[in-house]
Design a protein around this motif. Sequence first.
Motif, PDB file in Angstrom:
ATOM      1  N   ALA A   3      -6.355   4.904   4.530  1.00 39.57           N
ATOM      2  CA  ALA A   3      -7.764   4.757   4.921  1.00 39.57           C
ATOM      3  C   ALA A   3      -8.698   5.353   3.865  1.00 39.57           C
ATOM      4  O   ALA A   3      -9.830   4.897   3.702  1.00 39.57           O
ATOM      5  CB  ALA A   3      -8.010   5.416   6.277  1.00 39.57           C
ATOM      6  N   LYS A   4      -8.216   6.343   3.120  1.00 41.45           N
ATOM      7  CA  LYS A   4      -9.000   6.953   2.041  1.00 41.45           C
ATOM      8  C   LYS A   4      -8.888   6.152   0.742  1.00 41.45           C
ATOM      9  O   LYS A   4      -9.448   6.567  -0.274  1.00 41.45           O
ATOM     10  CB  LYS A   4      -8.513   8.378   1.772  1.00 41.45           C
ATOM     11  CG  LYS A   4      -8.760   9.359   2.876  1.00 41.45           C
ATOM     12  CD  LYS A   4      -8.225  10.715   2.423  1.00 41.45           C
ATOM     13  CE  LYS A   4      -8.064  11.671   3.567  1.00 41.45           C
ATOM     14  NZ  LYS A   4      -7.429  12.930   3.135  1.00 41.45           N
ATOM     15  N   GLY A   5      -8.140   5.057   0.778  1.00 43.84           N
ATOM     16  CA  GLY A   5      -7.998   4.225  -0.411  1.00 43.84           C
ATOM     17  C   GLY A   5      -6.823   4.590  -1.306  1.00 43.84           C
ATOM     18  O   GLY A   5      -6.714   4.085  -2.424  1.00 43.84           O
ATOM     19  N   GLU A   6      -5.947   5.450  -0.826  1.00 44.88           N
ATOM     20  CA  GLU A   6      -4.801   5.876  -1.628  1.00 44.88           C
ATOM     21  C   GLU A   6      -3.626   4.912  -1.473  1.00 44.88           C
ATOM     22  O   GLU A   6      -3.414   4.352  -0.406  1.00 44.88           O
ATOM     23  CB  GLU A   6      -4.336   7.273  -1.198  1.00 44.88           C
ATOM     24  CG  GLU A   6      -5.361   8.357  -1.391  1.00 44.88           C
ATOM     25  CD  GLU A   6      -4.899   9.700  -0.857  1.00 44.88           C
ATOM     26  OE1 GLU A   6      -3.700  10.035  -0.973  1.00 44.88           O
ATOM     27  OE2 GLU A   6      -5.742  10.427  -0.304  1.00 44.88           O
ATOM     28  N   ARG A   7      -2.874   4.749  -2.562  1.00 47.93           N
ATOM     29  CA  ARG A   7      -1.532   4.171  -2.478  1.00 47.93           C
ATOM     30  C   ARG A   7      -0.601   5.364  -2.292  1.00 47.93           C
ATOM     31  O   ARG A   7      -0.866   6.458  -2.808  1.00 47.93           O
ATOM     32  CB  ARG A   7      -1.155   3.421  -3.746  1.00 47.93           C
ATOM     33  CG  ARG A   7      -1.967   2.189  -3.956  1.00 47.93           C
ATOM     34  CD  ARG A   7      -1.369   1.278  -4.991  1.00 47.93           C
ATOM     35  NE  ARG A   7      -1.327   1.885  -6.315  1.00 47.93           N
ATOM     36  CZ  ARG A   7      -1.071   1.201  -7.414  1.00 47.93           C
ATOM     37  NH1 ARG A   7      -0.831  -0.096  -7.361  1.00 47.93           N
ATOM     38  NH2 ARG A   7      -1.030   1.798  -8.586  1.00 47.93           N
ATOM     39  N   VAL A   8       0.491   5.153  -1.572  1.00 49.88           N
ATOM     40  CA  VAL A   8       1.372   6.266  -1.231  1.00 49.88           C
ATOM     41  C   VAL A   8       2.825   5.904  -1.530  1.00 49.88           C
ATOM     42  O   VAL A   8       3.259   4.780  -1.265  1.00 49.88           O
ATOM     43  CB  VAL A   8       1.245   6.624   0.275  1.00 49.88           C
ATOM     44  CG1 VAL A   8       2.195   7.756   0.652  1.00 49.88           C
ATOM     45  CG2 VAL A   8      -0.192   6.992   0.624  1.00 49.88           C
ATOM     46  N   VAL A   9       3.544   6.890  -2.063  1.00 51.08           N
ATOM     47  CA  VAL A   9       4.998   6.809  -2.168  1.00 51.08           C
ATOM     48  C   VAL A   9       5.546   7.925  -1.292  1.00 51.08           C
ATOM     49  O   VAL A   9       5.225   9.102  -1.495  1.00 51.08           O
ATOM     50  CB  VAL A   9       5.493   6.955  -3.617  1.00 51.08           C
ATOM     51  CG1 VAL A   9       7.020   6.918  -3.658  1.00 51.08           C
ATOM     52  CG2 VAL A   9       4.911   5.862  -4.504  1.00 51.08           C
TER      53      VAL A   9
ATOM     54  N   GLN B 120       0.841  -1.200   0.000  1.00 52.42           N
ATOM     55  CA  GLN B 120       0.000   0.000   0.000  1.00 52.42           C
ATOM     56  C   GLN B 120       0.877   1.251   0.000  1.00 52.42           C
ATOM     57  O   GLN B 120       0.484   2.292  -0.513  1.00 52.42           O
ATOM     58  CB  GLN B 120      -0.872   0.024   1.255  1.00 52.42           C
ATOM     59  CG  GLN B 120      -1.844  -1.125   1.368  1.00 52.42           C
ATOM     60  CD  GLN B 120      -2.423  -1.210   2.773  1.00 52.42           C
ATOM     61  OE1 GLN B 120      -1.693  -1.382   3.755  1.00 52.42           O
ATOM     62  NE2 GLN B 120      -3.746  -1.088   2.861  1.00 52.42           N
ATOM     63  N   VAL B 121       2.047   1.128   0.619  1.00 46.88           N
ATOM     64  CA  VAL B 121       2.962   2.251   0.782  1.00 46.88           C
ATOM     65  C   VAL B 121       4.360   1.812   0.374  1.00 46.88           C
ATOM     66  O   VAL B 121       4.843   0.769   0.835  1.00 46.88           O
ATOM     67  CB  VAL B 121       2.994   2.741   2.252  1.00 46.88           C
ATOM     68  CG1 VAL B 121       3.993   3.880   2.427  1.00 46.88           C
ATOM     69  CG2 VAL B 121       1.604   3.170   2.713  1.00 46.88           C
TER      70      VAL B 121
END
Length: 167
Positions: A74-80, A5-6
């Motif tokens: 939690a908002k459904g984002e993938r993060v870099v 996810q991250v």
Amino acid sequence: MAAPQVVIVMGVSGSGKTTLARLLAREWQATFIDADDIHDAAARARMAAGLPLTDAMRDPWVARIADELLQRVAKGERVVLAFSGLRRRHRERLRATGLSLRFLFLHGDQALIAARMQVRIGHYMPASLLDSQFEALEMPLGEADVVTLAIDRAPADVLRDALALCA
């Protein structure tokens, strides 16, 4: 290993974290976060004055980063995330979020990184703090979710490898 996810692009200042993280976020269709933007004004001023942060100063910063990651996912984002990750305890704090993480450790020769820092413009972190970055770095040895990427290659090659690790 499942896609994370991250993705956390880590390394000392000047290793190319922000450059790779921005490119990776664009290609992977993820939200880019620069951990430097989460520093408080006092920390930024201290570093701009050529003084390294202490672990006590870094701890609240890492807690804010962890909270930001949790909110984004939690908002459904993938993060870099571009994040130094110099201390193992800081990497452990991010792991404690329970999020699916992958760390990409940008590793290279100190002379190469120093040369890069000498030519960058407008960054609050002076090249004079590079020695303290290497002194603070606890190599991520034996950490299964960390992949080391050599930085003495073209950015496109590093990005290609990073994208393969996000799949």
